[in-house]
Every structure is written in C-alpha cells, then in structure tokens.
Design an enzyme around this catalytic site. Structure first.
Site, PDB file in Angstrom:
ATOM      1  N   ASP A 108      22.255  83.875  60.018  1.00 15.36           N
ATOM      2  CA  ASP A 108      21.464  84.764  60.871  1.00 15.36           C
ATOM      3  C   ASP A 108      22.352  85.622  61.773  1.00 15.36           C
ATOM      4  O   ASP A 108      23.584  85.573  61.692  1.00 15.36           O
ATOM      5  CB  ASP A 108      20.465  83.929  61.677  1.00 15.36           C
ATOM      6  CG  ASP A 108      19.094  84.574  61.764  1.00 15.36           C
ATOM      7  OD1 ASP A 108      19.001  85.811  61.711  1.00 15.36           O
ATOM      8  OD2 ASP A 108      18.096  83.833  61.893  1.00 15.36           O
ATOM      9  N   ASP A 163      11.967  90.798  60.190  1.00 12.62           N
ATOM     10  CA  ASP A 163      11.175  89.675  59.692  1.00 12.62           C
ATOM     11  C   ASP A 163       9.811  90.124  59.183  1.00 12.62           C
ATOM     12  O   ASP A 163       9.140  90.957  59.807  1.00 12.62           O
ATOM     13  CB  ASP A 163      10.958  88.645  60.805  1.00 12.62           C
ATOM     14  CG  ASP A 163      12.245  87.938  61.199  1.00 12.62           C
ATOM     15  OD1 ASP A 163      13.239  88.052  60.458  1.00 12.62           O
ATOM     16  OD2 ASP A 163      12.256  87.279  62.256  1.00 12.62           O
TER      17      ASP A 163
END
Length: 320
Positions: A108, A163
């Site tokens: 991430d 996202d």
C-alpha cells in the site's frame, strides 16, 4: 532495540481470505510495537493470534494446494496506522516474507513521508528480487502518478485507480479509468482496477455480472472482495464461471478495451489466443436496448464467419 510485532487477526476463515491475494489469503490487521528482541526490527506474528507463526500458516495453505498473500505498506505505517510499514525495512521484510513462505505481497501507499513512489516501490521490488523466493508484487499506489507508465519491470500488477466502492457509479467510473491504460498491460505486468465487489450487496445480480465481465476482459486480477463464508449460491455461481475466468487467464495476455460507444451503449473487446475474440456488449443505461457491433469494430474482416458463444448462457448463439 525494537522488533516490529504484527497481529495477524485475519486468519484462514476470514472474509479477507481472497480479498488481497486472489490466491489463498492475505493477512492484515492491527499491530503493535514490542521492545527487546534478538532480531531488532524484524516483523513477528503476534503469538496470541498465531502461536505457531506465519510459516506454519503458509505450510498449511500450501498443503491445500493454494498460495498465501500478505499485506504491507510503502510507508512507516499501514493505512490503519496500527501496523508497521516496510519503508526503510525493505530488504529485511522481503527476506522475512520469503522465509515465511509468502507468495503474494500487496504493498500500500500510506504514511509515505512524501518520498516518490517510483523510489519506494522500486526499492521493495529489488528487495523481493533478492529475497530468494518468487513473490508476486502487487503495487497499490492508487494510480496517483500513472504507474502503468513506469511500473512495468517493477511490479507484477499496479493499481490504476483509487479504492472501489460497492456501487454501480463507482464500478463503472473505475472501469473507464482503468481502460485508459489498456495498452500497458501484458504478461507479467497487469493493470489493477481494485478488487471485485461481487456479492457485497450494493449492486444487482445483472450489475455484478457486468462488473465481473469487464474485469475479466480487462485482464484485471480477479480478487474476491466478499465474505466467502456467507456468499450466496448466485454469487458463487457468478464467480465460478470458468468460461469467463478463461478469458481473464488467456495466455495471449492482451487487455480488452472499449472499442465503441453510443450514449450508454458500449462495445468492449479484446483478442484471445488462436485468433479468437472476447466481446462484451454493455448497456450502461436504465432501459432495454439493442447494441449493434460490426466485425470491423472488433478487428475482424467483414466476410469472417465465426462460432459465437455466450459465456454466461454457456451455449452457442451461432455456428460457422
């Protein structure tokens, strides 16, 4: 001296089983720092959660014929700010992952100290290459600096967008954003428009079928994002459509893309091995409509005679 202790709260029966691995599972959750260790700075699993350690978990997963994924971050902490990231510990963590038997790393982009992602992700890529184990490198840079233009050769997949949400508007918008980078995808390096929302309840069965079809055509990693323990038979049947999955896994490895648009009516298509073509006729509107496609729209000659198969009905609609 400090060790970096990880509480892997997601286990084999977790809803995150396939969320970030698409393989067997990805472990991630809250962590804490613990002092005193013979191995300063090394990641360790929290003993109360996994008393046998991650290596034992990996052995168990591998014994099932599956592979294990894990989560880390190209920053000082993960996005929850409760787990240590790998920034500054890349070589150390990559070797730890290899020793544990990890097969897939989702990496991430939070708490990154403003360091260029090109530098941070390249450092971990090199570390994984030096780890002694083949580990699929899933770069989650959120598409902020157009990773499709620089990530090939660094990662095996890269997020092209932010996202996804379990909403039609989010899914369709992300499909469009990911489509922009179709020409950059190839075997060994894939555009990743984020996980599948199929089965989470925010869209209809027809909308989920569109979602799965476009992700498959786009050669996106098919990462199950719902709780597999409670998925419906309808969801399971959709996710197990072997003919649609075969389009995604076609060895030619060419990402399908949008080739025609007229209002809400679209044609998406891409070549497959042995001269075949996969095509999605996508009505993004709210009323029934017919979509016309010409052979020239999908790269075929006007006199071509084809066998046309509906992969959802699992039957031929025409035979040569």
């Amino acid at each position: 001296m400090q060790r970096r202790e990880i509480d892997f709260a997601y286990n084999w029966d977790s809803p995150a089983l396939l969320r970030w691995g698409g393989i067997a599972g990805t472990t991630s959750s809250a962590t804490s720092m613990s002092s005193s260790s013979n191995k300063p700075g090394h990641l360790v699993a929290k003993a109360s959660t996994f008393p046998s350690g991650i290596k034992a978990l990996a052995d168990y997963v591998h014994g099932k014929g599956l592979k294990l994924g894990i989560y880390s971050d190209a920053g000082t902490q993960t996005c929850s700010k409760t787990m240590p990231g790998s920034l500054g510990h890349e070589e150390q963590d990559a070797k730890t992952f290899a020793l544990w038997g990890v097969d897939y790393l989702k990496y991430d982009n939070c708490n990154n100290l403003g360091v260029s992602p090109k530098q941070r992700y390249a450092t971990m890529s090199k570390a994984l290459g030096n780890s002694g184990r083949s580990i699929f490198f899933s770069m989650c840079e959120w598409g902020q600096e157009d990773p499709a233009t620089w990530a090939p050769g660094i990662g095996n997949s890269w997020r092209t967008t932010g996202d996804i949400k379990d909403k039609w508007e989010s899914m369709t918008s992300i499909a469009d954003s990911n489509d922009r980078w179709a020409s950059y995808a190839r075997p060994g390096g894939w555009n990743d428009p984020d996980m599948l929302e199929v089965g989470n309840g925010g869209m209809t069965a027809e909308e989920y079928r569109s979602h799965f079809s476009i992700w498959a055509l786009a050669k996106a990693p098919l990462l199950i994002g719902c709780d597999i323990r409670s998925m419906s038979n309808e969801t399971l049947g959709l996710l197990k459509n072997s003919e649609v999955i075969a389009v995604n896994q076609d060895p030619l490895g060419v990402q399908g893309k949008k080739v025609k648009k007229s209002g809400d009516l679209e044609v998406w298509a891409g070549p497959l091995k042995n001269g075949r073509v996969a095509m999605v006729l996508w009505n993004r509107g709210f009323t029934q409509a017919s979509i016309t496609v010409y052979w020239s729209d999908i790269g075929l000659g006007s006199s071509t005679i084809v066998d046309a198969r509906d992969l959802w009905a699992k039957g031929y609609v025409s035979r040569a």
